[in-house]
Design a protein around this motif. Structure first.
Motif, short mmCIF file in Angstrom:
data_model
loop_
_atom_site.label_atom_id
_atom_site.label_comp_id
_atom_site.label_asym_id
_atom_site.label_seq_id
_atom_site.Cartn_x
_atom_site.Cartn_y
_atom_site.Cartn_z
N GLY A 176 -47.01 121.69 78.19
CA GLY A 176 -47.86 122.22 77.11
C GLY A 176 -47.00 122.65 75.93
N TYR A 177 -45.89 123.29 76.22
CA TYR A 177 -45.00 123.77 75.14
C TYR A 177 -44.43 122.58 74.35
CZ TYR A 177 -41.25 126.20 72.71
OH TYR A 177 -40.42 126.71 71.73
N PHE A 195 -54.28 127.23 74.81
CA PHE A 195 -55.14 127.88 75.80
C PHE A 195 -54.35 127.99 77.10
CE2 PHE A 195 -57.73 125.82 72.67
CZ PHE A 195 -58.74 126.74 72.41
N GLY A 196 -54.05 129.22 77.51
CA GLY A 196 -53.22 129.42 78.70
C GLY A 196 -53.64 130.63 79.50
N VAL A 197 -52.80 130.96 80.48
CA VAL A 197 -53.15 132.07 81.37
C VAL A 197 -52.22 133.27 81.23
CG1 VAL A 197 -54.30 130.63 83.13
CG2 VAL A 197 -51.84 130.95 83.24
N SER A 198 -51.09 133.08 80.56
CA SER A 198 -50.11 134.17 80.51
C SER A 198 -49.76 134.52 79.06
CB SER A 198 -48.85 133.74 81.28
OG SER A 198 -47.72 134.41 80.79
N GLU A 199 -50.02 135.79 78.69
CA GLU A 199 -49.71 136.23 77.32
C GLU A 199 -48.21 136.08 77.08
OE1 GLU A 199 -52.37 136.75 75.72
OE2 GLU A 199 -53.67 137.01 77.47
N GLU A 200 -47.43 136.37 78.14
CA GLU A 200 -45.97 136.31 77.98
C GLU A 200 -45.53 134.88 77.64
OE1 GLU A 200 -43.82 137.42 81.52
OE2 GLU A 200 -41.95 136.74 80.57
N LYS A 201 -46.04 133.91 78.41
CA LYS A 201 -45.65 132.51 78.14
C LYS A 201 -46.15 132.08 76.76
CE LYS A 201 -46.46 130.94 82.69
NZ LYS A 201 -46.89 129.86 83.56
N MET A 202 -47.38 132.49 76.44
CA MET A 202 -47.94 132.01 75.16
C MET A 202 -47.23 132.63 73.96
SD MET A 202 -51.98 131.26 75.71
CE MET A 202 -52.49 132.82 76.34
N SER A 203 -46.52 133.76 74.18
CA SER A 203 -45.82 134.39 73.05
C SER A 203 -44.67 133.51 72.55
CB SER A 203 -45.31 135.77 73.44
OG SER A 203 -44.29 135.63 74.40
N SER A 204 -44.23 132.52 73.38
CA SER A 204 -43.15 131.65 72.90
C SER A 204 -43.68 130.50 72.02
CB SER A 204 -42.32 131.11 74.06
OG SER A 204 -43.16 130.45 74.96
N ASP A 209 -51.10 128.16 65.72
CA ASP A 209 -51.91 128.96 64.80
C ASP A 209 -52.69 130.04 65.54
OD1 ASP A 209 -51.53 127.51 62.13
OD2 ASP A 209 -51.83 125.90 63.57
N ALA A 210 -52.96 129.85 66.82
CA ALA A 210 -53.63 130.89 67.62
C ALA A 210 -53.42 130.58 69.10
CB ALA A 210 -55.13 130.92 67.31
N THR A 211 -53.44 131.62 69.93
CA THR A 211 -53.37 131.42 71.38
C THR A 211 -54.56 132.14 72.02
OG1 THR A 211 -51.98 133.38 71.68
CG2 THR A 211 -50.83 131.28 71.42
N PHE A 212 -55.08 131.59 73.10
CA PHE A 212 -56.25 132.17 73.77
C PHE A 212 -56.01 132.20 75.28
CE2 PHE A 212 -57.71 130.24 69.87
CZ PHE A 212 -58.53 131.23 69.32
N SER A 305 -34.87 124.67 72.88
CA SER A 305 -33.90 125.55 73.54
C SER A 305 -34.59 126.77 74.16
CB SER A 305 -32.79 125.99 72.57
OG SER A 305 -33.34 126.88 71.61
N ASN A 306 -35.80 127.11 73.66
CA ASN A 306 -36.53 128.26 74.22
C ASN A 306 -36.96 128.04 75.66
OD1 ASN A 306 -36.38 129.64 71.84
ND2 ASN A 306 -38.35 128.89 71.07
N ILE A 307 -37.04 126.79 76.09
CA ILE A 307 -37.50 126.57 77.48
C ILE A 307 -36.37 126.10 78.39
CG2 ILE A 307 -39.96 126.25 76.95
CD1 ILE A 307 -39.40 123.17 77.35
N VAL A 308 -35.13 126.29 77.97
CA VAL A 308 -34.02 126.01 78.90
C VAL A 308 -33.96 127.16 79.90
CG1 VAL A 308 -31.52 125.80 79.12
CG2 VAL A 308 -32.70 124.64 77.25
N GLY A 309 -34.10 126.82 81.17
CA GLY A 309 -34.06 127.86 82.21
C GLY A 309 -32.68 127.91 82.86
N ALA A 310 -32.68 127.95 84.20
CA ALA A 310 -31.41 128.08 84.92
C ALA A 310 -30.57 126.80 84.75
CB ALA A 310 -31.69 128.31 86.39
N GLN A 311 -29.26 126.99 84.62
CA GLN A 311 -28.32 125.86 84.60
C GLN A 311 -27.47 126.00 85.86
OE1 GLN A 311 -26.29 125.32 80.79
NE2 GLN A 311 -27.85 126.59 79.83
N VAL A 312 -27.62 125.05 86.78
CA VAL A 312 -27.00 125.20 88.10
C VAL A 312 -25.90 124.15 88.29
CG1 VAL A 312 -27.47 125.36 90.58
CG2 VAL A 312 -29.27 125.93 88.93
#
Ligand SMILES: NC(=O)C1=CN([C@@H]2O[C@H](COP(=O)(O)OP(=O)(O)OC[C@H]3O[C@@H](n4cnc5c(N)ncnc54)[C@H](OP(=O)(O)O)[C@@H]3O)[C@@H](O)[C@H]2O)C=CC1
Ligand SMILES: O=C(CO)[C@H](O)[C@H](O)COP(=O)(O)O
Ligand SMILES: [Zn+2]
Length: 341
Positions: A176-177, A195-204, A209-212, A305-312
């Motif tokens: 989605g991102y 349109f998502g389920v997590s305010e935290e994820k949608m803040s990125s 223009d809007a998140t719901f 780069s905002n969605i780069v997670g763990a680098q193993v």
């Protein structure tokens, strides 16, 4: 030359296999350096696919998102050490109408045959895309996923009618991102709603223009067109909500993968005259368009780069298990294996 392949033989169990690579062929030999885990890999790793599917596909090397360095090119198109993106879709025929990723004869790595979890990967020249050294390799590792979004956005442009005032994207995860980033870059004048389920994820999704929250969508809110980037069991509610909140004659682009058939409100698809189309995987052209976009719009790389997670770092099999377990526990972001094999 002896190659080492790391195959999933059963849920959560990798084993080593050896295969000879001929140096007399025409293909490019690439040493993977950065591999990125997709939801599809997790479904095999976790054993989340039906037993008959696992029985048919395993043992198989996972991973279809990755980059590497050229080790040897008998045709001299690439130099040893060149950084390249590997294309997992592998067509065996050409068609004037049907794209390479929809030909039923095409094979796809880490689904129909061995993926990139190998010491060396042998690829035909058309399955290799040069990677500019200016692009961050950790981000470039998940170019395949970006190319899937590129493919879907290009198809949207072909199929959707011209009123594109408001477009909605359902799904606040990685796909989605990325689809949102590419959509906004392609259609900057369209209002983009997430349109998502997590305010935290949608803040990125700062460029939207809007998140719901999907549990709290204003009843009278309508979008002209919509994308579904959810998948799994939640596809049903997401697709039905899209049908409720789309204007008549809108286009719905479906990308989420579901293991089982999804019941949807076909009566309302008819009444609203909706067009629904699926998009799966991508082809060489989508990779090339993606790499060109990295160059022309460098801010895309910053957003990714905002969605780069763990680098193993991966040196042995226990590191592979650790990467997949970490990826499974994460809230959001792409897990990258730094492939030191
Ligand atoms: N078509 C293609 O070629 C490709 C398809 N895919 C598929 O796309 C799907 C999504 O992949 P990916 O983004 O990596 O996975 P993610 O799990 O990162 O994303 C899915 C997101 O949707 C959220 N969600 C759950 N329910 C809803 C809902 N009702 N409405 C809106 N959002 C919801 C999830 O939240 P939560 O986690 O809290 O449930 C999660 O954040 C998967 O099925 C994947 O296999 C992936 C790559 C390519
Ligand atoms: O992730 C994907 C492309 O990037 C596709 O969803 C994946 O190829 C589906 O494969 P499978 O049928 O093996 O689940
Ligand atoms: Zn994938």
């Amino acid at each position: 030359m002896l190659n080492t392949i790391y195959r999933l033989v059963a849920p959560r169990r990798f084993e080593i296999a050896f295969q000879d690579i001929s140096l007399q062929g025409d293909e490019v030999i690439v040493r993977p350096t950065h591999l990125s885990i997709c939801h599809a890999d997790q479904r095999y790793y976790q054993g989340a696919r039906p037993a008959e599917v696992l029985a048919k596909k395993l043992p198989m090397a996972l991973i279809h998102e990755g980059i590497g360095d050229v080790v040897y090119d008998p045709q001299g198109v690439f130099k040893a050490g060149d950084s390249v993106i590997m294309i997992p879709n592998t067509p065996v025929e050409k068609d004037d109408v049907i794209a390479e990723n929809y030909l039923r004869s095409s094979k796809f790595r880490a689904s129909g045959f061995d993926g990139f979890m190998q010491e060396h990967v042998v690829l035909t020249h058309d399955r290799v895309v040069p990677l500019d050294p200016s692009i961050d390799k950790v981000i470039a590792a998940f170019t395949e996923l970006v190319s899937v979004s590129m493919h879907a956005v290009l198809r949207f442009d072909r199929f959707a009618h011209k009123r594109r005032n408001i477009v909605g994207i359902w799904g606040d995860g990685n796909l989605g991102y990325i689809t949102s980033v590419l959509f906004k870059a392609t259609f900057p004048d369209t209002q983009l709603y997430i349109f998502g389920v997590s305010e935290e994820k949608m803040s990125s999704f700062t460029f939207a223009d809007a998140t719901f929250n999907v549990n709290d969508i204003p009843e009278d809110l309508l979008v002209d067109h919509a994308f579904e980037c959810v998948g799994g069991a939640a596809s049903q509610s997401a697709i039905n909500q899209m049908i409720d909140h789309i204007q008549p004659e809108g286009t719905m682009s479906i990308l989420g993968v579901s293991e089982y058939p999804v019941p949807i409100n076909t009566r309302m698809i008819l009444e609203k005259g909706l067009r629904m189309f699926g998009s799966s995987r991508s082809g060489r052209e989508d990779f090339e368009r993606t790499v060109a976009l990295y160059q022309s719009n460098p801010e895309i790389i910053n957003y990714l780069s905002n969605i780069v997670g763990a680098q193993v770092p991966i040196r042995e099999i226990k590191d592979m298990n650790r990467a997949f377990e970490l990826d499974n526990q994460k809230n959001m972001g792409k897990t990258i294996m730094i492939w030191d094999k």
